[in-house]
Design a protein around this motif. Structure first.
Motif: not given
Length: 127
Positions: A22-33
């Motif tokens: 199955y296709a699985h989305a891969i995060a490309d980093g993170e954004v914090n507050l």
């Protein structure tokens, strides 16, 4: 663009069946507050520290309202609501506060975010 990769998953209803991919989305980093406060401050006349304070206050108040059982409607962003997972019981009268196993957040995006989801572009990565 959303990165995806193929992930094998077995069939929980038939453990002898071969896994399917199955296709699985891969995060490309993170954004914090803090980063969000910086970005917002660059788009308006409000200082970064003021944006950060507002975002922290929003987070605190959203958590407080959710803990009171309320649905939190953030307008064009969407709505948050607490959901629970519980043990299944044969009789209605057997369901009580002790049957709750865990809580989670349900998020229902508003129209603008739903529209964004419909127009996403994808790229397959090796992995």
């Amino acid at each position: 663009m959303i990165s995806i990769k193929a992930i094998p998953r077995g069939n929980p209803q038939d453990v002898t069946a071969p896994a399917k991919f199955y296709a699985h989305a891969i995060a490309d980093g993170e954004v914090n507050l803090e980063r969000l406060a910086y970005l917002v401050s660059n788009q308006c006349t409000v200082r970064e520290s003021d944006c950060y304070a507002v975002l922290l206050a929003l987070m605190h108040n959203v958590a407080d309202e959710l803990s009171q059982g309320r649905v939190v409607d953030l307008g064009a962003l969407g709505r948050f609501q607490v959901g629970v997972r519980s043990e299944g019981k044969d009789l209605q009268e057997d369901v009580n506060t002790h049957t709750v196993k865990s809580a989670h957040l349900n998020f229902r995006p508003a129209k603008r975010l739903r529209d964004m989801l419909a127009t996403l572009k994808y790229k397959l990565i090796d992995g």
